[in-house]
Design a protein around this motif. Structure first.
Motif, short mmCIF file in Angstrom:
data_model
loop_
_atom_site.label_atom_id
_atom_site.label_comp_id
_atom_site.label_asym_id
_atom_site.label_seq_id
_atom_site.Cartn_x
_atom_site.Cartn_y
_atom_site.Cartn_z
N THR A 1 0.95 -0.96 -0.09
CA THR A 1 -0.05 0.02 0.00
C THR A 1 0.85 1.30 -0.11
O THR A 1 0.67 2.19 -0.65
CB THR A 1 -0.87 -0.12 1.18
N GLU A 2 1.80 1.26 0.80
CA GLU A 2 2.89 2.42 0.87
C GLU A 2 3.46 2.64 -0.68
O GLU A 2 3.46 3.78 -1.05
CB GLU A 2 3.81 2.10 1.95
N ASP A 3 3.83 1.82 -1.43
CA ASP A 3 4.42 1.79 -2.74
C ASP A 3 3.21 2.18 -3.61
O ASP A 3 3.37 3.22 -4.59
CB ASP A 3 5.01 0.71 -3.32
N LYS A 4 1.85 2.12 -3.46
CA LYS A 4 0.83 2.35 -4.28
C LYS A 4 0.65 3.88 -4.08
O LYS A 4 0.33 4.63 -4.92
CB LYS A 4 -0.45 1.76 -4.06
N ILE A 5 0.55 4.36 -2.70
CA ILE A 5 0.63 5.71 -2.41
C ILE A 5 1.54 6.57 -2.94
O ILE A 5 1.32 7.64 -3.60
CB ILE A 5 0.44 5.90 -0.98
N LEU A 6 2.85 6.00 -3.02
CA LEU A 6 3.71 6.76 -3.60
C LEU A 6 3.76 7.02 -5.05
O LEU A 6 3.90 8.05 -5.72
CB LEU A 6 5.33 6.13 -3.23
N SER A 7 3.23 5.85 -5.57
CA SER A 7 3.15 5.91 -6.98
C SER A 7 1.82 7.03 -7.46
O SER A 7 2.12 7.74 -8.27
CB SER A 7 2.48 4.62 -7.65
N ALA A 8 0.96 6.68 -6.73
CA ALA A 8 -0.18 7.80 -6.80
C ALA A 8 0.35 9.44 -6.56
O ALA A 8 -0.18 10.49 -7.38
CB ALA A 8 -1.41 7.62 -5.91
N VAL B 1 7.11 24.84 -9.08
CA VAL B 1 8.16 24.17 -9.77
C VAL B 1 7.67 23.53 -10.89
O VAL B 1 8.51 23.21 -12.07
CB VAL B 1 8.94 23.50 -8.83
N GLY B 2 6.61 22.86 -11.18
CA GLY B 2 6.18 22.31 -12.27
C GLY B 2 6.42 20.72 -12.32
O GLY B 2 6.59 20.00 -13.33
N VAL B 3 6.77 20.05 -11.08
CA VAL B 3 7.41 18.90 -11.15
C VAL B 3 6.54 17.89 -9.90
O VAL B 3 6.19 18.78 -9.03
CB VAL B 3 8.94 18.64 -11.08
N ASN B 4 6.54 16.69 -10.20
CA ASN B 4 5.84 15.95 -9.05
C ASN B 4 6.51 16.10 -7.60
O ASN B 4 7.94 16.01 -7.74
CB ASN B 4 5.39 14.40 -9.64
N ILE B 5 5.76 15.92 -6.53
CA ILE B 5 6.40 16.02 -5.36
C ILE B 5 7.35 14.94 -5.21
O ILE B 5 8.27 14.93 -4.17
CB ILE B 5 5.41 16.32 -4.12
N VAL C 1 -0.84 20.13 0.22
CA VAL C 1 -1.18 19.11 1.37
C VAL C 1 -2.60 18.35 0.97
O VAL C 1 -2.80 17.31 1.10
CB VAL C 1 -1.20 19.76 2.74
N ASP C 2 -3.41 19.29 0.57
CA ASP C 2 -4.90 18.88 0.24
C ASP C 2 -4.90 17.80 -0.88
O ASP C 2 -5.52 16.83 -0.87
CB ASP C 2 -5.82 19.99 -0.28
N ASN C 3 -4.04 18.03 -1.90
CA ASN C 3 -3.84 17.19 -3.25
C ASN C 3 -3.23 15.74 -2.60
O ASN C 3 -3.64 14.93 -2.98
CB ASN C 3 -2.86 17.91 -4.06
N VAL C 4 -2.24 15.82 -1.68
CA VAL C 4 -1.80 14.62 -1.15
C VAL C 4 -2.59 13.78 -0.29
O VAL C 4 -2.89 12.68 -0.75
CB VAL C 4 -0.14 15.15 -0.33
N LYS C 5 -3.39 14.60 0.54
CA LYS C 5 -4.50 13.73 1.01
C LYS C 5 -5.62 13.20 0.16
O LYS C 5 -6.04 11.87 0.40
CB LYS C 5 -5.35 14.73 2.13
N ARG C 6 -5.81 13.98 -0.70
CA ARG C 6 -7.08 13.27 -1.66
C ARG C 6 -6.47 12.30 -2.69
O ARG C 6 -7.14 11.26 -2.66
CB ARG C 6 -7.39 14.81 -2.78
N VAL C 7 -5.42 12.56 -3.07
CA VAL C 7 -4.82 11.42 -3.83
C VAL C 7 -4.49 10.24 -3.11
O VAL C 7 -4.88 9.12 -3.73
CB VAL C 7 -3.46 11.73 -4.63
N SER C 8 -4.12 10.33 -1.75
CA SER C 8 -3.72 9.19 -1.07
C SER C 8 -4.82 8.54 -0.58
O SER C 8 -4.80 7.20 -0.53
CB SER C 8 -2.80 9.57 0.26
#
Length: 105
Positions: free
Chosen positions: A3-10, A19-23, A58-65
């Protein structure tokens, strides 16, 4: 896949708007853990502590995760140590930034 790897991928979908680059490629994600109850804890930083778009990121991190199968709750912890530096970026992030700078000149 854990699951941790799936979250990282998401989280590769979450772009730092300044910056225009993924976190993930920027090296802003320090740790991802998921307990047996499905609570994900993400430890991350920002490129600068006074980032005006911190809440949006942070909101985007929460939503995607939260959309990751098996995740029932998401906690994001912003940390400032160790301090983020460009050395945390991977080669893909460096290349994207170089490409953007070339297009702008």
């Amino acid at each position: 896949m854990k699951t941790e790897d799936k979250i990282l991928s998401a989280l590769e979908e979450v772009i730092d708007p300044e910056v225009g680059v993924n976190i993930v490629d920027l090296g802003l994600i320090y740790d991802v853990t998921v307990n047996e109850m499905g609570k994900a804890r993400i430890e991350m930083t920002l490129t600068v502590p006074e980032c005006p778009l911190a809440d949006q990121i942070v909101d985007n991190v929460k939503r995607v995760s939260a959309q990751t199968p098996g995740v029932k709750e998401v906690e994001v912890q912003l940390v400032w140590e160790p301090k983020w530096t460009p050395a945390r970026m991977n080669d893909q992030a460096r290349e994207e930034i170089r490409s953007r700078q070339t297009l702008m000149t």
